[in-house]
Design a protein around this motif. Structure first.
Motif, mmCIF file in Angstrom:
data_model
loop_
_atom_site.group_PDB
_atom_site.id
_atom_site.type_symbol
_atom_site.label_atom_id
_atom_site.label_comp_id
_atom_site.label_asym_id
_atom_site.label_seq_id
_atom_site.Cartn_x
_atom_site.Cartn_y
_atom_site.Cartn_z
ATOM 1 N N ASP A 13 3.966 -53.040 -45.590
ATOM 2 C CA ASP A 13 3.755 -53.237 -47.024
ATOM 3 C C ASP A 13 2.776 -52.178 -47.553
ATOM 4 O O ASP A 13 1.700 -51.966 -46.994
ATOM 5 C CB ASP A 13 3.194 -54.634 -47.283
ATOM 6 C CG ASP A 13 2.986 -54.896 -48.761
ATOM 7 O OD1 ASP A 13 3.960 -55.202 -49.444
ATOM 8 O OD2 ASP A 13 1.830 -54.749 -49.215
ATOM 9 N N ARG A 14 3.158 -51.511 -48.634
ATOM 10 C CA ARG A 14 2.356 -50.392 -49.144
ATOM 11 C C ARG A 14 0.970 -50.823 -49.587
ATOM 12 O O ARG A 14 -0.034 -50.140 -49.315
ATOM 13 C CB ARG A 14 3.100 -49.715 -50.298
ATOM 14 C CG ARG A 14 4.362 -48.995 -49.868
ATOM 15 C CD ARG A 14 5.169 -48.531 -51.061
ATOM 16 N NE ARG A 14 6.390 -47.822 -50.656
ATOM 17 C CZ ARG A 14 7.330 -47.439 -51.505
ATOM 18 N NH1 ARG A 14 7.210 -47.695 -52.808
ATOM 19 N NH2 ARG A 14 8.405 -46.799 -51.071
ATOM 20 N N ALA B 103 7.250 -46.244 -46.081
ATOM 21 C CA ALA B 103 6.049 -47.083 -46.094
ATOM 22 C C ALA B 103 4.813 -46.301 -46.505
ATOM 23 O O ALA B 103 3.859 -46.877 -47.048
ATOM 24 C CB ALA B 103 5.830 -47.691 -44.707
ATOM 25 N N ALA B 104 4.813 -44.985 -46.239
ATOM 26 C CA ALA B 104 3.655 -44.150 -46.548
ATOM 27 C C ALA B 104 4.088 -42.688 -46.514
ATOM 28 O O ALA B 104 5.180 -42.352 -46.037
ATOM 29 C CB ALA B 104 2.528 -44.384 -45.537
ATOM 30 N N TRP C 268 -5.109 -45.291 -53.027
ATOM 31 C CA TRP C 268 -3.841 -45.017 -52.364
ATOM 32 C C TRP C 268 -3.882 -43.814 -51.433
ATOM 33 O O TRP C 268 -3.004 -43.651 -50.586
ATOM 34 C CB TRP C 268 -2.739 -44.797 -53.412
ATOM 35 C CG TRP C 268 -2.449 -46.031 -54.218
ATOM 36 C CD1 TRP C 268 -2.870 -46.295 -55.484
ATOM 37 C CD2 TRP C 268 -1.717 -47.174 -53.793
ATOM 38 N NE1 TRP C 268 -2.434 -47.540 -55.887
ATOM 39 C CE2 TRP C 268 -1.714 -48.097 -54.861
ATOM 40 C CE3 TRP C 268 -1.037 -47.511 -52.617
ATOM 41 C CZ2 TRP C 268 -1.078 -49.337 -54.788
ATOM 42 C CZ3 TRP C 268 -0.397 -48.741 -52.539
ATOM 43 C CH2 TRP C 268 -0.426 -49.639 -53.606
ATOM 44 N N ALA D 138 9.707 -42.181 -52.320
ATOM 45 C CA ALA D 138 9.390 -43.529 -52.796
ATOM 46 C C ALA D 138 10.665 -44.341 -53.002
ATOM 47 O O ALA D 138 10.737 -45.524 -52.629
ATOM 48 C CB ALA D 138 8.584 -43.458 -54.086
ATOM 49 N N SER E 89 10.295 -50.908 -52.211
ATOM 50 C CA SER E 89 8.865 -51.196 -52.313
ATOM 51 C C SER E 89 8.125 -50.958 -51.008
ATOM 52 O O SER E 89 6.900 -51.040 -50.959
ATOM 53 C CB SER E 89 8.658 -52.654 -52.728
ATOM 54 O OG SER E 89 9.130 -53.522 -51.713
ATOM 55 N N GLY E 90 8.871 -50.670 -49.922
ATOM 56 C CA GLY E 90 8.221 -50.486 -48.634
ATOM 57 C C GLY E 90 7.711 -51.791 -48.064
ATOM 58 O O GLY E 90 6.862 -51.790 -47.178
ATOM 59 N N ARG E 91 8.232 -52.934 -48.487
ATOM 60 C CA ARG E 91 7.742 -54.211 -47.985
ATOM 61 C C ARG E 91 8.289 -54.482 -46.579
ATOM 62 O O ARG E 91 9.207 -53.852 -46.109
ATOM 63 C CB ARG E 91 8.123 -55.356 -48.943
ATOM 64 C CG ARG E 91 7.361 -55.267 -50.245
ATOM 65 C CD ARG E 91 7.599 -56.501 -51.121
ATOM 66 N NE ARG E 91 6.886 -56.382 -52.379
ATOM 67 C CZ ARG E 91 5.606 -56.608 -52.535
ATOM 68 N NH1 ARG E 91 4.866 -56.982 -51.511
ATOM 69 N NH2 ARG E 91 5.030 -56.474 -53.712
ATOM 70 N N THR F 218 -1.292 -51.401 -46.674
ATOM 71 C CA THR F 218 -1.708 -50.134 -46.066
ATOM 72 C C THR F 218 -2.870 -49.518 -46.835
ATOM 73 O O THR F 218 -3.867 -49.077 -46.255
ATOM 74 C CB THR F 218 -0.526 -49.151 -46.029
ATOM 75 O OG1 THR F 218 0.484 -49.669 -45.163
ATOM 76 C CG2 THR F 218 -0.957 -47.774 -45.523
ATOM 77 N N LEU G 221 1.962 -45.462 -53.710
ATOM 78 C CA LEU G 221 2.502 -45.127 -52.399
ATOM 79 C C LEU G 221 1.385 -44.540 -51.539
ATOM 80 O O LEU G 221 0.810 -43.510 -51.881
ATOM 81 C CB LEU G 221 3.629 -44.097 -52.567
ATOM 82 C CG LEU G 221 4.343 -43.600 -51.309
ATOM 83 C CD1 LEU G 221 4.928 -44.748 -50.514
ATOM 84 C CD2 LEU G 221 5.425 -42.587 -51.682
ATOM 85 N N PRO G 222 1.035 -45.174 -50.421
ATOM 86 C CA PRO G 222 -0.055 -44.650 -49.590
ATOM 87 C C PRO G 222 0.248 -43.244 -49.087
ATOM 88 O O PRO G 222 1.361 -42.958 -48.651
ATOM 89 C CB PRO G 222 -0.124 -45.644 -48.424
ATOM 90 C CG PRO G 222 0.554 -46.870 -48.914
ATOM 91 C CD PRO G 222 1.600 -46.422 -49.878
#
Length: 370
Positions: A313-314, A87-88, A129, A82, A8-10, A317, A110-111
């Motif tokens: 965190d996505r 994270a981005a 996003w 992803a 999740s990119g957390r 962002t 996803l940024p």
């Protein structure tokens, strides 16, 4: 022990890298030279972030994927990145490819900070996003159209190939020029040879020919044919998409590639940050950096600022785009909502119309600024 990435990119606190997925055309049919400059800028900025302590003490890591100018390949890369927990996303040069990447990023939450692609409709619907550093095509190409008018061109031919990007460019030119007395004549390169283009130019009494085609071919063959045709000695050749920016253009065409105006996104003079980055990029590339290299650097500079301020965190962002205020190599970068554009947009980077000096094709002349 290897700790698996967070899908999740957390936020993580174990000292593992903060990963940014980098989309770059590195193999044909992608524009490899543009990809090399873009990646040099991304990597230089990432290196400087890490030298300064990283993202809240965690190293910044670029996870690079080659898009090769293939929208399907880019979409698959977004899915993979992803899953890897980036994270981005950053990067991409080709507009049609960036459009596919933006659609997947939007669908996955996803940024994505797009570096170089200019197509206005980067996404079909507004999204929170995606943000973009490059100016929208409609902004830059209207400035180019104003340059044409100021130079006295009213009958303008465009050599085109099938593409959403080229079609959009031709439409922007036509819509801007027609109310001001200009005429756009489209020449379909699917049906014409470079020699036939010369005949069309002579028959239509066009004073300018714009290359809305790929490089090296058919662009190089068209330029060579027009330059050799005595009937067309007074015809200006232009390339709004920026093909002459790169050294390969000069290597392919020599003196024939000079005096062909194109768009680039640099200020007349770089400030202290831009000048320092230009020197570092020149060392990495072993040649003068293009505006695309600066776009790459600015992309990571913005993302690093956001990640340091708000964590990896996505969702946070994506929420941070409207609050960005970062000093980039070409000016202060802020994002806003711009009518007709569905992504967060830097409105606007500096825009110039430049060409290569016939007396010294390695030197650029600024002809117009917007």
């Amino acid at each position: 022990m290897n700790t698996p990435p967070s899908p999740s990119g957390r936020e993580r606190t174990d000292g593992s890298p903060v990963r940014i997925g980098a989309l770059v055309p590195l193999t044909p049919p992608g524009w490899v030279e543009a990809g090399r400059h873009l990646l040099a800028g991304l990597e230089l900025a990432a290196s400087e972030v890490n030298d300064a302590g990283g993202i809240a003490g965690r190293p910044l890591e670029l996870v690079v994927r080659d898009t090769a100018a293939d929208p399907r390949r880019a979409a698959a890369a977004v899915d993979e990145l992803a899953r890897l927990g980036v994270a981005a996303l950053a990067g991409e040069y080709h507009s049609v490819v960036a459009r596919a990447a933006a659609a997947r990023a939007d669908a996955l939450g996803l940024p994505f900070l797009c570096s170089s692609a200019v197509l206005d409709t980067l996404t079909e619907q507004p999204t929170r996003w995606v943000a973009r550093l490059a100016p929208a095509q409609s902004h830059g190409w209207r400035i180019y159209a104003d340059f044409l008018l100021a130079a006295g061109h009213r009958r303008i031919a465009v050599a085109t190939q099938p593409s959403v990007y080229w079609a959009a460019g031709a439409g922007i030119l036509r819509d801007h020029l027609a109310p001001r007395g200009g005429t756009v004549i489209e020449l379909d390169m699917g049906a014409l040879t470079p020699a036939a283009v010369c005949d069309e130019l002579a028959g239509n009494r066009a004073t300018a020919l714009l290359l809305l085609v790929g490089h090296p071919e058919p662009a190089v063959s068209i330029v060579t044919s027009v330059r050799r045709d005595r009937r067309l000695a007074g015809v200006m050749i232009g390339a709004p998409a920026g093909q002459p920016e790169f050294a390969a253009w000069a290597r392919s065409l020599g003196g024939d590639g000079a005096a062909i105006p194109f768009l680039r996104y640099l200020p007349e003079r770089l400030g202290p940050l831009g000048a320092r980055v230009a020197t570092a990029l020149r060392e990495r590339l072993a040649e003068a950096p293009s505006f695309v290299a600066f776009e790459g650097y600015d992309t990571v500079a913005v993302l690093a600022e956001v990640l340091c301020a708000h964590g990896a965190d996505r969702a946070r962002t994506a929420e941070s785009w409207p609050g960005v205020a970062v000093e980039g190599t070409r000016g202060r970068i802020r994002f806003s909502r711009t009518p007709g554009i569905g992504v967060w947009q830097w409105a606007w980077p500096p825009v110039q119309v430049v060409d290569r000096d016939p007396a010294d094709p390695g030197r650029f002349r600024i002809l117009h600024a917007g």
